[in-house]
Design a protein around this motif. Structure first.
Motif, mmCIF file in Angstrom:
data_model
loop_
_atom_site.group_PDB
_atom_site.id
_atom_site.type_symbol
_atom_site.label_atom_id
_atom_site.label_comp_id
_atom_site.label_asym_id
_atom_site.label_seq_id
_atom_site.Cartn_x
_atom_site.Cartn_y
_atom_site.Cartn_z
ATOM 1 N N SER A 148 0.844 -1.207 0.000
ATOM 2 C CA SER A 148 0.000 0.000 0.000
ATOM 3 C C SER A 148 0.879 1.256 0.000
ATOM 4 N N ILE A 183 2.187 1.881 -3.465
ATOM 5 C CA ILE A 183 1.150 2.444 -4.346
ATOM 6 C C ILE A 183 0.904 3.908 -3.987
ATOM 7 N N ILE A 184 0.879 4.182 -2.696
ATOM 8 C CA ILE A 184 0.634 5.563 -2.265
ATOM 9 C C ILE A 184 1.793 6.469 -2.681
ATOM 10 N N LEU A 191 1.503 7.092 -6.407
ATOM 11 C CA LEU A 191 0.392 8.007 -6.687
ATOM 12 C C LEU A 191 0.725 9.414 -6.211
#
Lengths: 633, 422
Positions: B332, B335-336, B339
């Motif tokens: 996570s 991905i964060i 992004l």
């Protein structure tokens, strides 16, 4: 342009939405769904069992009875076989191609399978192993698994030690600790102390890569369990005495049990004929097993000392005397007549020629059948109860409290109960209320349906030697060097019989001493060691009587109690007595002063001589009796 | 006042640079773990992939500094030139380069190889920015839309057809996001969206039912609009296009390469998927990531990736190592972080006075987003298996250098955002 710049929110929104969707998906497969974790373990882990070393067994003097020897099984995992050069492989093993094909077929077919490892060649010798091991890398799919074989340097006590075998499928279902083919104790103390001897299996988790190559241990062995070796057993056996007894018992069918009275420790436990325990180990095991099984007459695999039930015969008169005295229906001075038999029933049970009438000491010394029939009748017709059933129940209770006809609770495998007939049984046989003392009179002389094992018989001697108490007879003295192991706690509890007045033992002991001084065992004195004994002749409806002898020595502060039964050997004093005498002398003095007696015993061959006699058309000899023998009059 | 031109580091967006550095370093550590070799445990050992990646990282840093040193107007002035040169290189590579595993996209120099297709991305981005930033150009005009789509389409087709690199080619679709921001008609996006949805539905549902559903939907929509000729005509057109797309789907699907068909089947769970063959990659990727659990198995403790159960675990499937060793938390965070960088780029693009810089910035964000979506999506079974790298993470010099150039040209442009319009 302004309206277009609003589109950045749409774009950022789409980007964030995808990010959220992905994180949600990760949450699902990483946290909610457990199946992937299982898949990963199945793929990347190989669970390797670590077998602990089965522990050694020693005798009471630290003499080694059982140790291990390495052997190597050649294993095959058919699915891993690659580019096998069959000719080369057969040459390496020294087998023909046909044998190879046969063995491969076996490895592939049910219950084996190509995906399951199985034994290709059993128990290679260390020498064969050395030569094969070096070149085995060329044959993927084949590997060697080390095994331990039991070895018996003393070659004695086969029945007591027992043997080990491979776990069957049913066994693995009953106890999931075992996998098919694991070794475990099948009989003897290998079975009763299995958990102590085997230790605890360990488990290593090895990681493997996609090509099934080992990649080291998982988490540096954090989740591995170490194999815990078994704890060595110190038995109570005296290996020298055991070996000597086995030697004396050669060519005879029967059993010898010797117990140290103060402790209940079993000093010798002989079943004859016996066999070299090394026969049931290694590659020839099946062949040897079949050979031993084929000996129907000697039946060497049958453990007579705990599994055979014989009528106790004359030795039971000792118990009768104790009960009579205890119930106050008998005094040491009570005299009963004998007319070569029990007069009230017309001379049945029969007796031999001896002075009559005589008192208790004399009756024990001469083993008078009539006398103890009187005693039995007075016990059952006891005015105290005025009821045959109550008196019989009381009598039976006391007999059982001597552990006769009921398991002693020892740590020997497979003990037989034996039998003291119950009221229910006689009701069934004779009808309720239609039997009395005279109906079952031969119980008084240890015959009829009564049956005890040689171990129970020896325990009886222990109780008399101790004047009323015993420790449960046992064969293990210490576990892992610790005599106070909790498994042994039950052997530290003193048990008492239901003889409330222990002074009555003195009269019986006196009688037994007299048997040695000038009675039935008069010829078997040991110089310097007064001892107590009782000869017996257990009548055997199938053939010649069994020779029975029980004794303890010395008379005061006894160190050894012995019970011996030799099948179809006649009088107790001819075979059983001398052997007991020799054993006691050997154990207490460490030397033999009667080499003539020893020579006669060693040379005595009751099996083959008996066979010769049978061939001459004489009385047919009995097979070893596993069930109660019924007395016929 | 300081002169902006004296220091190349003035006005640089340090948040972006920091995110870049964090991702590159984490990526490197991940490659170390994915191909960890006990005999060569030193991370700088250049006989191993992690050592080689270190060399590439060094080269990327050097390149980043060079890009920051070069005058910002170089990129505007030479946008078309750069596009042209790299396009020629891409056309030449199938004829001059060496074939590697059925792909004609590599120039090889000894130990190292270069994929010109990777560099086509920033070149196309430059050219598109140059073209669209022309004040006379309105993208809404059909002609200009067509030219913009040509800038995207030509490299796409060259890479797909000549070099046989579907994954690298398909990335050019990402520029749609940028075009949308610059005024591309929403209808194009909706049409594209409709095409994707219908493509999937057509493979999952019997076509006859799908035609019926489209007809019903068209009929229902007539109830909600004014029933004049224009609206009815529009609905009929959309309906017909939709039906055409459905029909076209089976045509496209039938003409796909067998392995592409299988990848789509695996994604949609069509038919029986053999986990030992066509379903192997995705299944193994899911096992690796799924077995990571909440906290992961720990650094260098992954078994599925390190022991090669997951194929291509250092390149296209590098995210599996993250998922397995760092668990839900680690994946996570990655991905964060990715992004965060992308959204930071959009924020930066929006603050540009110069349309060229803004358009270029959107291009960078779009390309990074597309890579992230497809790469991570395929490892967790949400996107078909398309061989494109995870930005800054996947092993490989070309992709790292290409992403570095793509990103740092924008960092350079952004550092001059306060200067005159270009």
């Amino acid at each position: 342009m302004n309206s277009l710049s609003e589109r950045k929110y749409v774009i950022v929104g789409v980007f964030l939405l995808v990010g959220l969707l992905y994180i949600a998906r990760l949450f699902y497969i990483q946290i909610i769904d457990d199946s992937y974790k299982l898949d990963a373990r199945n793929q990347a882990f190989r669970y390797v069992t670590e077998f602990p070393v089965r522990s050694y067994i020693y005798d009471r003097n630290k003499k080694l009875l059982v140790y291990n020897e390495a052997a190597y099984d050649l294993m095959v995992l058919p699915k891993n076989i690659k580019n096998l050069d069959t000719t080369d492989f057969c040459n390496l093993l020294g087998i023909t191609k046909d044998v190879f094909i046969k063995k491969m077929k076996k490895a592939v077919q049910s219950p084996n399978s190509p995906r399951k490892q199985s034994v290709f060649e059993k128990q290679l010798s260390p020498k064969d192993y050395a030569s094969i091991q070096e070149r085995l890398y060329r044959f993927p799919g084949f590997f060697v698994q080390s095994r331990t074989l039991r070895k018996y340097p003393q070659k004695t006590a086969a029945h007591m030690l027992g043997y080990i075998g491979e776990a069957s499928k049913e066994m693995t279902i009953k106890d999931p600790y075992y996998n098919e083919g694991d070794y475990l104790g099948i009989s003897g103390i290998e079975k009763t102390y299995e958990k102590v001897l085997r230790g605890k299996k360990g488990m290593r988790i090895m990681m493997v890569d996609v090509n099934n190559r080992e990649k080291g241990s998982y988490m540096n062995g954090l989740y591995d369990t170490v194999a815990i070796p078994g704890k060595p057993l110190t038995t109570t056996l005296d290996a020298d005495l055991q070996a000597y007894a086995e030697l004396l018992m050669q060519n005879k069918i029967g059993s010898v049990v010797a117990i140290e009275p103060q402790t209940g420790e079993i000093l010798a436990l002989v079943t004859s004929p016996t066999y070299d325990p090394n026969l049931l180990v290694g590659r020839d095991r099946n062949k040897n097993f079949a050979m031993l099984l084929a000996d129907k007459e000697g039946n060497p695999l049958f453990n007579r000392s705990t599994m055979a039930s014989y009528p106790p015969g004359s030795t039971f008169k000792l118990v009768m005397a104790l009960i009579g005295l205890n119930e106050h229906v008998l005094t040491p001075n009570t005299r009963y007549p004998c007319a070569r038999g029990y007069p009230p029933l017309g001379g049945h049970p029969k007796c031999h020629v001896h002075p009559s009438p005589q008192d208790l000491t004399g009756a024990i010394g001469t083993s008078c059948n009539s006398y103890f029939s009187y005693v039995f009748k007075s016990v059952i017709d006891d005015k105290k109860f005025n009821d045959t059933y109550k008196a019989y129940a009381n009598w039976r209770d006391i007999v059982l409290s001597f552990r006769m006809g009921t398991k002693t609770g020892s740590d020997l495998a497979n003990e037989l109960n034996g039998n003291v007939p119950s009221i229910k049984y006689y009701d069934k046989v004779f009808g309720k209320g239609s039997w009395k003392a005279s109906t079952v009179i031969s119980l008084g002389i240890g015959q009829a349906e009564m049956g005890v094992t040689p171990l129970q018989n020896a325990n009886l001697v222990t109780i008399i030697a101790n004047k009323g108490w015993y420790y449960t007879p046992h064969i293990v003295k210490a576990i892992g060097g610790n005599p106070n192991d909790t498994l042994l706690a039950r052997f530290k509890i003193k048990h008492y019989t239901k003889i409330t007045d222990t002074s009555v033992f003195n009269s019986v002991i006196l009688g037994m001493a007299k048997a040695v001084e000038g009675g039935t065992a008069g010829a078997l004195k040991i110089e310097g060691i007064p001892y107590c004994a009782k000869t017996g002749t257990a009548q055997n409806p199938h053939g010649k009587d069994h020779s029975v002898f029980v004794a303890f020595a010395p008379k005061d502060n006894p160190k050894i109690a012995i019970g011996i039964l030799i099948e179809n050997a006649g009088f107790g004093s001819t075979w059983a007595g001398p052997i007991a005498r020799l054993m006691m002398e050997k154990y207490l003095k460490g030397k033999i002063t009667r080499p003539d007696l020893e020579k006669r015993m060693l040379e005595g061959d009751l099996i083959h001589k008996g066979k010769a006699a049978a061939l001459k058309g004489e009385k047919k000899l009995s097979v070893p009796n596993k069930k109660n023998e019924k007395q016929q009059h | 006042m300081r002169n902006n031109n004296t220091s190349i580091f003035s006005n640089i967006d340090w948040i972006t640079v920091l995110l870049y550095l964090v991702l590159v370093i984490i990526g490197w550590m991940n490659i170390y773990s994915a191909v960890y070799n006990e005999e060569h445990y030193i991370i700088t050992d250049t006989t191993q992939k992690y050592g080689k990646q270190m060399v590439w990282i060094g080269a990327a840093f050097l390149l980043a500094i060079i890009i920051l040193i070069i005058q910002e107007d170089f990129y505007t002035a030479f946008a078309y030139f750069i596009f042209g040169v790299i396009l020629v290189a891409n056309i030449a590579v199938p004829f001059l380069g060496r074939e590697v595993k059925g792909s004609n996209s590599w120039f090889r120099f000894g130990e190292f190889g270069i994929q010109p297709a990777e560099f086509m991305k920033f070149a196309t981005n430059l050219a598109l920015a140059k073209f669209l930033s022309n004040q006379d150009i309105k993208i809404a005009h059909f002609k200009n839309t067509a030219i913009a789509l040509l800038f995207i389409g030509v490299p796409l087709i060259i890479i797909m057809k000549l070099q046989n690199e579907t994954g690298l080619a398909i990335v050019f679709v990402a520029f749609i996001f940028m075009l949308y921001r610059e005024g591309l008609s929403v209808n194009f996006l909706l049409l594209g969206f409709l095409a994707v949805v219908l493509f999937l539905l057509a493979l999952l549902i019997n076509n006859i039912y799908l035609f019926a559903i489209i007809s019903v939907l068209c009929a229902i929509s007539t109830l909600f609009v004014r029933r004049n000729v224009k609206n009815l005509f529009l609905i009929a057109t959309v309906g017909l296009i939709a039906c055409g797309m459905v029909k076209g789907t089976s045509y496209v699907y039938e003409h796909m390469e067998p392995h592409q068909k299988i990848r789509i089947d695996v994604l949609l769970g069509r038919g029986v998927v053999d986990l030992k063959k066509e379903g192997y990659n995705v299944n193994q990727a899911k096992i690796a990531i799924g077995s990571g659990g909440f906290w992961g198995k720990g650094y260098l403790e992954g078994t599925q990736t390190k022991y090669n159960f997951v194929p291509e675990q250092d390149t296209d499937f590098i995210f599996c190592t993250v998922g397995e060793e760092w668990g839900f938390v680690g994946s996570s965070i990655i991905i964060i972080l990715q992004l965060a960088l992308i959204i930071r780029l959009i924020f930066m693009a929006e603050r540009q006075r110069s349309p060229f810089s803004r358009i270029y910035g959107y291009g960078v964000a779009s390309v990074l987003f597309f890579h992230l979506t497809v790469n991570v999506g395929m490892t967790i079974g949400l996107a078909p298996v398309i061989g494109i790298p995870l930005p800054f993470f996947s092993y490989g010099g070309s992709s790292l250098l290409s992403f570095t150039i793509l990103l740092f040209i924008f960092v350079k442009l952004d550092s001059h955002r306060l200067q005159i319009l270009r």
